[in-house]
Enzyme design. Sequence first.
Site, PDB file in Angstrom:
ATOM      1  N   GLY A   1       0.815  -1.191   0.000  1.00  7.91           N
ATOM      2  CA  GLY A   1       0.000   0.000   0.000  1.00  7.91           C
ATOM      3  C   GLY A   1       0.855   1.249   0.000  1.00  7.91           C
ATOM      4  O   GLY A   1       2.083   1.195   0.122  1.00  7.91           O
ATOM      5  N   VAL A   2       0.207   2.409  -0.131  1.00  5.31           N
ATOM      6  CA  VAL A   2       0.931   3.671  -0.178  1.00  5.31           C
ATOM      7  C   VAL A   2       1.380   4.049   1.226  1.00  5.31           C
ATOM      8  O   VAL A   2       0.612   3.957   2.185  1.00  5.31           O
ATOM      9  CB  VAL A   2       0.038   4.786  -0.760  1.00  5.31           C
ATOM     10  CG1 VAL A   2       0.740   6.126  -0.719  1.00  5.31           C
ATOM     11  CG2 VAL A   2      -0.358   4.436  -2.189  1.00  5.31           C
TER      12      VAL A   2
ATOM     13  N   GLU B   1      -1.125  -2.268  -6.603  1.00  4.96           N
ATOM     14  CA  GLU B   1      -1.915  -1.128  -7.081  1.00  4.96           C
ATOM     15  C   GLU B   1      -1.008  -0.014  -7.589  1.00  4.96           C
ATOM     16  O   GLU B   1      -1.222   0.538  -8.652  1.00  4.96           O
ATOM     17  CB  GLU B   1      -2.751  -0.544  -5.937  1.00  4.96           C
ATOM     18  CG  GLU B   1      -3.824  -1.428  -5.394  1.00  4.96           C
ATOM     19  CD  GLU B   1      -4.425  -0.797  -4.151  1.00  4.96           C
ATOM     20  OE1 GLU B   1      -5.653  -0.643  -4.139  1.00  4.96           O
ATOM     21  OE2 GLU B   1      -3.683  -0.450  -3.216  1.00  4.96           O
TER      22      GLU B   1
ATOM     23  N   ASN C   1      -9.043   8.455   4.884  1.00  5.53           N
ATOM     24  CA  ASN C   1      -8.995   8.366   3.426  1.00  5.53           C
ATOM     25  C   ASN C   1     -10.069   7.419   2.900  1.00  5.53           C
ATOM     26  O   ASN C   1     -10.960   7.812   2.196  1.00  5.53           O
ATOM     27  CB  ASN C   1      -7.613   7.905   2.959  1.00  5.53           C
ATOM     28  CG  ASN C   1      -6.517   8.865   3.363  1.00  5.53           C
ATOM     29  OD1 ASN C   1      -6.748  10.058   3.482  1.00  5.53           O
ATOM     30  ND2 ASN C   1      -5.318   8.352   3.578  1.00  5.53           N
TER      31      ASN C   1
ATOM     32  N   GLY D   1      -7.668  -0.306  -1.595  1.00  6.22           N
ATOM     33  CA  GLY D   1      -7.536  -1.685  -2.065  1.00  6.22           C
ATOM     34  C   GLY D   1      -7.104  -2.652  -0.987  1.00  6.22           C
ATOM     35  O   GLY D   1      -6.892  -3.832  -1.269  1.00  6.22           O
TER      36      GLY D   1
ATOM     37  N   LYS E   1       0.617  10.270  18.134  1.00  2.00           N
ATOM     38  CA  LYS E   1       0.483  11.512  18.915  1.00  2.00           C
ATOM     39  C   LYS E   1       1.412  11.508  20.128  1.00  2.00           C
ATOM     40  O   LYS E   1       1.017  11.812  21.254  1.00  2.00           O
ATOM     41  CB  LYS E   1      -0.956  11.732  19.366  1.00  2.00           C
ATOM     42  CG  LYS E   1      -1.971  11.840  18.239  1.00  2.00           C
ATOM     43  CD  LYS E   1      -1.838  13.128  17.468  1.00  2.00           C
ATOM     44  CE  LYS E   1      -2.940  13.271  16.417  1.00  2.00           C
ATOM     45  NZ  LYS E   1      -2.780  14.484  15.590  1.00  2.00           N
TER      46      LYS E   1
END
Length: 496
Positions: free
Chosen positions: A262-263, A287, A377, A381, A401
Site C-alpha cells: 500500500g501507499v 496497485e 482516506n 484496495g 500523537k
Amino acid sequence: MSALSSRIVSAQEAAAHIRHGDRAGMSGFTGAGYPKEVPGALAARAQEAHGRGEEFSIELWTGASTAPELDGVLAGASAVHKRLPFQSDPTMRDAINAGRVEYVDAHLSHAAQQAWFGFYGKLDVAVVEVAEVLPNGLLVPGSSVGNSKTWLDLADKVILEVNSWHPRAYEGFHDVYYGTRLPPRRTPLQLLDPMQRIGDPYLRVDPEKVVAVVETDAPDRNLPFKAADESSRAMADHVVDFLRHEINHGRLPKNLLPLQSGVGNIANAVMTNLAHSEFENLTAYTEVIQDGMLDLIDSGKLTAVSATSFSLSAEHAAHFNENIESYKGRILLRPQEISNHPEIIRRLGIIAINGMVEADIYGNVNSTHVLSSSIINGIGGSGDFARNAYLNFFVSPSTAKGGAISAIVPFASHIDHTEHDTQILVTEQGLADLRALSPRARARKIIEHCAHPDYRDRLQDYLNRAVAASPRGQHTPHLLREALSWHETYQQHGRM
C-alpha cells in the site's frame, strides 16, 4: 491528434459541458493521471453560480485519490455533493466529516463493476487525462489507468485532457482488458503471471461522445516521502525476517511470491530493505509503484511489476520520465478492476503489506477512521488484497500523537478488516503471526509482540478481567462497558 483536433477547446469551454447534478467520472489514482485543468474551471463555474444564489454541484467518481487540483478545488468551491470510491484530500475530507459531502467508501476492485451493474446510476460525463491521442483515435494512457476505461465506456459525454508532461514513450506500457462481461456471462481471467498481457495497450473511446479536448502540460501531484525513521525501519526488518522464516519452513520460494504494498512510508521502507537483502528475481502485482519499488527495479532485484498507477516523489517521477524506455517490459499498468481483482490475487499468491490505524487484541483492523466516526482516506484496495492474499501484513507504529494513542486497543472503534481476514500484525515492537490461532491465543500474541510497553499491562489486565467476567463468553471475551473506554478517555483527556 488529427482524429479529434477539431474539438480542442479551453478548459472553461470544456467545463461548460458539465451540468449541475451530473455524475462525473474523472481519471486519477493516487495523485497520478488525474485531469489538471477542467476541475479548476468547473470549480470556478460553481463559485459563480453560488454567487448568483444558484445551486451547482456534481457527484464525483474517480479511480482512487487525486490531488488538490481536482478534489481540493472542487471541495473548496462546494462543487461536490457525493464522492466515491476513495479520497485523501484534506479539504474533501473536512467536507465529508462535516456532512457537506456524502462519501461512498468502496473497495477499489468493486467500483468499476458496480458502475457497470448500474448500482451508482447513469454516468453523465467522463473527464480523462491521457498522454496522447493517436491519429486513428486510440488513446495512450499516462501514469495511471484506474477506472478510466470504465468511465470512457459508460459516460454519455467525454472530455479528454491530453497532457504533454507524460512522455510519448508511455505507448506500450499498458494492458487494458476489454473482455469484461456481466453475470451470468462472466468468464475466468486467464492471467497467470504479473507481466502477462490479456488486453490492449490503448484506451478506446467512441469519437462521437468526445465533446471537448483540452491540451495541458502539468506534472502529477508528486509528493516527497518521509525518510525512513527508526520505527519504519524496525517494522520493515520484522517483515523481511518473517519472509526468511517462511522460506526456511518451505512455505515460500526463495524469490518469494508477487508483492503488493500500500501507499506509505512503511511499505517504502520494506521495499528498501528488500533492495539490500539476499532476495533476487522478485515480482510485484500491486496497485501503485512507489519510490522504493522503482529503486528495487533499478537495483535489478525486482524484475517485473504490474500495477494500475504510479505514486512517486518529484525526483523519482523525473527519473522515470527521463529513463522511461529502460522500464519497458518491466512495468505494466492495468485498470484497477484487474490490478485489484480477487481472482487474480488469490491465483498468484500475493504477499500483501498494508497500513492500519489501529487493531484490537483479537485482530480486527481499522484502516479508515479516527475515533469511530471521522474518515481519514478510505479502505482503498487493502480489503481486496488482505482477504485474498497468500500472506497479508497490517503494519503501524504501536503509538501515535507522541504516545497519547495506542494502535493496539481492547476493541477497534471501526472495523474494516475482521479478525478472519487478518494474518500478521506488525509494529516496531514486533510481529504477531495470527494464523491458525483462536481469538484468545491471538490476543495474547498481539499484546506480547505488538503493543507498546506503556499499554501492554493495561491490555493484559483488560483481557484477564474479560476472561474472568465472561463464564459463558470464553471464545472472544469482552467487557462491553469498557471495550471503547480508551477512545472515550482520549476524547475527554487527550490521552488513552
